[in-house]
Design a protein around this motif. Structure first.
Motif, PDB file in Angstrom:
ATOM      1  N   GLY A  81     -19.140  25.025 -10.134  1.00  0.00           N
ATOM      2  CA  GLY A  81     -19.575  24.151 -11.207  1.00  0.00           C
ATOM      3  C   GLY A  81     -20.444  23.011 -10.726  1.00  0.00           C
ATOM      4  N   ALA A  82     -20.869  22.203 -11.688  1.00  0.00           N
ATOM      5  CA  ALA A  82     -21.790  21.098 -11.413  1.00  0.00           C
ATOM      6  C   ALA A  82     -21.051  19.892 -10.844  1.00  0.00           C
ATOM      7  CB  ALA A  82     -22.511  20.713 -12.690  1.00  0.00           C
ATOM      8  N   ALA A  83     -21.833  18.917 -10.377  1.00  0.00           N
ATOM      9  CA  ALA A  83     -21.269  17.678  -9.850  1.00  0.00           C
ATOM     10  C   ALA A  83     -20.551  16.909 -10.956  1.00  0.00           C
ATOM     11  CB  ALA A  83     -22.376  16.826  -9.235  1.00  0.00           C
ATOM     12  N   GLU A  84     -19.513  16.177 -10.568  1.00  0.00           N
ATOM     13  CA  GLU A  84     -18.721  15.436 -11.549  1.00  0.00           C
ATOM     14  C   GLU A  84     -18.320  14.070 -11.018  1.00  0.00           C
ATOM     15  OE1 GLU A  84     -15.536  18.016 -12.743  1.00  0.00           O
ATOM     16  OE2 GLU A  84     -16.904  19.364 -13.801  1.00  0.00           O
ATOM     17  N   VAL A  85     -17.963  13.198 -11.971  1.00  0.00           N
ATOM     18  CA  VAL A  85     -17.548  11.830 -11.678  1.00  0.00           C
ATOM     19  C   VAL A  85     -16.146  11.630 -12.238  1.00  0.00           C
ATOM     20  CG1 VAL A  85     -17.959   9.391 -12.243  1.00  0.00           C
ATOM     21  CG2 VAL A  85     -19.882  10.890 -11.618  1.00  0.00           C
ATOM     22  N   TYR A  86     -15.261  11.012 -11.449  1.00  0.00           N
ATOM     23  CA  TYR A  86     -13.898  10.723 -11.903  1.00  0.00           C
ATOM     24  C   TYR A  86     -13.602   9.251 -11.733  1.00  0.00           C
ATOM     25  CZ  TYR A  86     -13.267  15.763 -11.400  1.00  0.00           C
ATOM     26  OH  TYR A  86     -13.402  17.120 -11.479  1.00  0.00           O
ATOM     27  N   VAL A  87     -12.972   8.674 -12.733  1.00  0.00           N
ATOM     28  CA  VAL A  87     -12.377   7.356 -12.601  1.00  0.00           C
ATOM     29  C   VAL A  87     -10.872   7.574 -12.468  1.00  0.00           C
ATOM     30  CG1 VAL A  87     -12.006   5.108 -13.672  1.00  0.00           C
ATOM     31  CG2 VAL A  87     -14.200   6.290 -13.967  1.00  0.00           C
ATOM     32  N   VAL A  88     -10.307   7.145 -11.329  1.00  0.00           N
ATOM     33  CA  VAL A  88      -8.910   7.444 -11.010  1.00  0.00           C
ATOM     34  C   VAL A  88      -8.131   6.140 -10.881  1.00  0.00           C
ATOM     35  CG1 VAL A  88      -7.355   8.647  -9.437  1.00  0.00           C
ATOM     36  CG2 VAL A  88      -9.710   9.469  -9.731  1.00  0.00           C
ATOM     37  N   ASP A  89      -7.011   6.054 -11.593  1.00  0.00           N
ATOM     38  CA  ASP A  89      -6.120   4.898 -11.529  1.00  0.00           C
ATOM     39  C   ASP A  89      -4.836   5.280 -10.807  1.00  0.00           C
ATOM     40  OD1 ASP A  89      -7.980   3.585 -13.063  1.00  0.00           O
ATOM     41  OD2 ASP A  89      -6.830   3.685 -14.927  1.00  0.00           O
ATOM     42  N   LEU A  90      -4.496   4.555  -9.757  1.00  0.00           N
ATOM     43  CA  LEU A  90      -3.206   4.707  -9.097  1.00  0.00           C
ATOM     44  C   LEU A  90      -2.205   3.839  -9.853  1.00  0.00           C
ATOM     45  CD1 LEU A  90      -1.359   5.635  -6.805  1.00  0.00           C
ATOM     46  CD2 LEU A  90      -2.267   3.767  -5.409  1.00  0.00           C
ATOM     47  N   LEU A  91      -1.245   4.456 -10.531  1.00  0.00           N
ATOM     48  CA  LEU A  91      -0.368   3.716 -11.438  1.00  0.00           C
ATOM     49  C   LEU A  91       0.852   3.126 -10.729  1.00  0.00           C
ATOM     50  CD1 LEU A  91      -0.569   6.118 -14.521  1.00  0.00           C
ATOM     51  CD2 LEU A  91      -1.942   4.073 -14.023  1.00  0.00           C
ATOM     52  N   GLU A  92       1.693   3.970 -10.144  1.00  0.00           N
ATOM     53  CA  GLU A  92       2.889   3.438  -9.492  1.00  0.00           C
ATOM     54  C   GLU A  92       3.448   4.435  -8.497  1.00  0.00           C
ATOM     55  OE1 GLU A  92       5.884   2.654 -12.372  1.00  0.00           O
ATOM     56  OE2 GLU A  92       5.909   4.682 -13.168  1.00  0.00           O
ATOM     57  N   VAL A  93       4.331   3.949  -7.641  1.00  0.00           N
ATOM     58  CA  VAL A  93       5.064   4.791  -6.713  1.00  0.00           C
ATOM     59  C   VAL A  93       6.388   5.166  -7.353  1.00  0.00           C
ATOM     60  CG1 VAL A  93       6.145   4.936  -4.427  1.00  0.00           C
ATOM     61  CG2 VAL A  93       3.959   3.736  -4.705  1.00  0.00           C
ATOM     62  N   VAL A  94       6.725   6.442  -7.309  1.00  0.00           N
ATOM     63  CA  VAL A  94       7.950   6.961  -7.922  1.00  0.00           C
ATOM     64  C   VAL A  94       8.982   7.212  -6.830  1.00  0.00           C
ATOM     65  CG1 VAL A  94       8.923   8.886  -9.248  1.00  0.00           C
ATOM     66  CG2 VAL A  94       6.625   8.034  -9.777  1.00  0.00           C
ATOM     67  N   PRO A  95      10.236   6.833  -7.043  1.00  0.00           N
ATOM     68  CA  PRO A  95      11.262   7.117  -6.036  1.00  0.00           C
ATOM     69  C   PRO A  95      11.342   8.609  -5.729  1.00  0.00           C
ATOM     70  CG  PRO A  95      12.095   5.565  -7.666  1.00  0.00           C
ATOM     71  CD  PRO A  95      10.771   6.059  -8.180  1.00  0.00           C
ATOM     72  N   ASN A  96      11.728   8.923  -4.499  1.00  0.00           N
ATOM     73  CA  ASN A  96      11.815  10.306  -4.052  1.00  0.00           C
ATOM     74  C   ASN A  96      13.184  10.918  -4.329  1.00  0.00           C
ATOM     75  OD1 ASN A  96      10.352  12.442  -2.754  1.00  0.00           O
ATOM     76  ND2 ASN A  96      11.666  12.196  -0.965  1.00  0.00           N
ATOM     77  N   ALA A  97      14.059  10.144  -4.954  1.00  0.00           N
ATOM     78  CA  ALA A  97      15.401  10.607  -5.293  1.00  0.00           C
ATOM     79  C   ALA A  97      15.801   9.966  -6.623  1.00  0.00           C
ATOM     80  CB  ALA A  97      16.397  10.226  -4.200  1.00  0.00           C
ATOM     81  N   PRO A 127       0.836  -1.206   0.000  1.00  0.00           N
ATOM     82  CA  PRO A 127       0.000   0.000   0.000  1.00  0.00           C
ATOM     83  C   PRO A 127       0.870   1.256   0.000  1.00  0.00           C
ATOM     84  CG  PRO A 127      -0.705  -1.550   1.710  1.00  0.00           C
ATOM     85  CD  PRO A 127       0.607  -2.041   1.202  1.00  0.00           C
ATOM     86  N   VAL A 128       0.359   2.323  -0.599  1.00  0.00           N
ATOM     87  CA  VAL A 128       1.098   3.577  -0.576  1.00  0.00           C
ATOM     88  C   VAL A 128       1.084   4.143   0.837  1.00  0.00           C
ATOM     89  CG1 VAL A 128       0.697   4.126  -2.989  1.00  0.00           C
ATOM     90  CG2 VAL A 128      -0.959   4.874  -1.276  1.00  0.00           C
ATOM     91  N   ALA A 129       2.107   4.913   1.147  1.00  0.00           N
ATOM     92  CA  ALA A 129       2.232   5.534   2.463  1.00  0.00           C
ATOM     93  C   ALA A 129       2.225   7.042   2.315  1.00  0.00           C
ATOM     94  CB  ALA A 129       3.528   5.076   3.134  1.00  0.00           C
ATOM     95  N   ALA A 130       1.818   7.733   3.362  1.00  0.00           N
ATOM     96  CA  ALA A 130       1.813   9.189   3.339  1.00  0.00           C
ATOM     97  C   ALA A 130       3.203   9.705   2.987  1.00  0.00           C
ATOM     98  CB  ALA A 130       1.368   9.728   4.689  1.00  0.00           C
ATOM     99  N   GLY A 131       3.259  10.639   2.046  1.00  0.00           N
ATOM    100  CA  GLY A 131       4.527  11.196   1.599  1.00  0.00           C
ATOM    101  C   GLY A 131       5.080  10.545   0.352  1.00  0.00           C
ATOM    102  N   ASP A 132       4.528   9.405  -0.072  1.00  0.00           N
ATOM    103  CA  ASP A 132       4.987   8.761  -1.306  1.00  0.00           C
ATOM    104  C   ASP A 132       4.662   9.639  -2.515  1.00  0.00           C
ATOM    105  OD1 ASP A 132       5.981   6.530  -0.069  1.00  0.00           O
ATOM    106  OD2 ASP A 132       4.308   5.212  -0.589  1.00  0.00           O
ATOM    107  N   LEU A 133       5.541   9.582  -3.513  1.00  0.00           N
ATOM    108  CA  LEU A 133       5.247  10.187  -4.810  1.00  0.00           C
ATOM    109  C   LEU A 133       4.576   9.138  -5.679  1.00  0.00           C
ATOM    110  CD1 LEU A 133       8.504  12.163  -5.680  1.00  0.00           C
ATOM    111  CD2 LEU A 133       6.273  13.125  -5.124  1.00  0.00           C
ATOM    112  N   VAL A 134       3.449   9.488  -6.290  1.00  0.00           N
ATOM    113  CA  VAL A 134       2.720   8.516  -7.098  1.00  0.00           C
ATOM    114  C   VAL A 134       2.360   9.125  -8.443  1.00  0.00           C
ATOM    115  CG1 VAL A 134       1.767   7.389  -5.054  1.00  0.00           C
ATOM    116  CG2 VAL A 134       0.437   9.178  -6.202  1.00  0.00           C
TER     117      VAL A 134
END
Length: 320
Positions: A158-174, A92-99
């Protein structure tokens, strides 16, 4: 045709909700200030609840590719909701991860597709996720490869909206590229366990011309002028030997190559690949200008930057 910036793609929610949480970090062109980071809230607890609106939506398509969302319009959305469509694998992703993530937006009023970004031909910069930013509220402590469908209520914008969101990958922070033999005569760089650099200046006078060298060579796309770039940076004054600014300890810094930063900072990243680390020496002409040395605005000083290139968003991005 170019896809509009994230802020323009969805006036009602995307600009206010997603863009507000994008990585910003410090600014090497601003008056130096200490770096700070937001609270690392619990991602699992921060996730928006599932609800009747999102559970009524049928989503089709593969994760990482543009999707379709089918629902009875107008969809009644009273509060922010997020429902997992499919779960990914890994940690699972953790707080502070780059995604990295991708998104397709639809009007809750009509069901019409409004636009999309983050897919192969329309990449966006990685974003730091946490429980106190909007991306964390949509995805929670998801695993890479997870897809959620989210519904946002109407706002004054604006009006209500719907999003389909894909979490792709975690990116290194360096920078993660392959080490390159250091260039003689330039400052040397040592890295801490988390990738944070320490610079040692060579003896002798500072160079009078801009110089840079690649310390790690990444395997990602090449940065071009006008591209959006996400970096970690560490700045040292050759004149004083002191660190005057850095993004380490806070969020990575995003900017447009050629805009909003000193010329030498752009020159340091243009032509380099994502995943690379460079060291650059900036004489005053491509830094803060000639003149009597002034610690407050760095005028007259020769600067050294170590820059880790973490992501790029091409200036010319085709519409989806």
């Amino acid at each position: 045709m170019r896809i509009r910036p994230i802020a323009a793609l969805s006036v009602a929610a995307l600009s206010a909700v997603l863009l507000a949480g994008c990585a910003g970090g410090a600014n090497p062109n601003a008056t130096p200030t200490p770096s700070t980071s937001g609270a690392a809230a619990d991602l699992c607890a921060a996730a928006a609840p599932s609800g009747a609106a999102t559970e009524s939506i049928t989503v089709e398509g593969e994760v990482g590719e543009k999707s379709t969302a089918t629902f009875e319009a107008p969809l009644e959305v009273e509060e922010l909701q997020s429902t997992v469509v499919s779960e990914g694998e890994g940690d699972p992703v953790a707080a502070g991860d780059l995604v990295t993530y991708a998104l397709t937006a639809f009007s809750a009023e009509t069901g019409e597709e409004l636009g999309s970004f983050g897919y192969d031909d329309a990449p966006v910069l990685p974003q730091q996720i946490s429980g106190d930013n909007p991306l964390g509220q949509l995805l929670g402590c998801a695993t890479p490869g997870t897809r959620v469908v989210a519904a946002f209520p109407a706002t004054e914008q604006g009006a209500a909206e719907v999003y389909v969101v894909d979490l792709l990958e975690v990116v290194p922070n360096a920078a993660w590229g392959e080490p390159v033999e250091p260039t003689e005569g330039l400052p040397t760089v040592e890295l801490a366990e988390d990738g944070a650099p320490t610079v040692t200046l060579p003896e002798g006078d500072a160079p009078t011309e801009f110089e840079k060298a690649t310390l790690k060579e990444g395997d990602g796309p090449v940065v071009a002028a006008g591209d959006g770039v996400l970096v970690q940076y560490h700045g040292v004054s050759w004149d004083t030997g002191e660190v005057f600014d850095e993004s380490w300890g806070g969020a990575p810094f995003s900017f447009t190559a050629g805009s909003g930063v000193v010329q030498g900072f752009t020159d340091a990243v243009v032509g380099e690949t994502v995943g690379s680390q460079v060291v650059a020496v900036l004489p005053p002409a491509v830094a803060y200008g000639e003149g009597e040395i002034n610690d407050a605005d760095l005028k007259g000083q020769t600067l050294v930057f170590v820059v880790d290139i973490l992501g790029v968003q091409p200036a010319e991005t085709p519409a989806q």
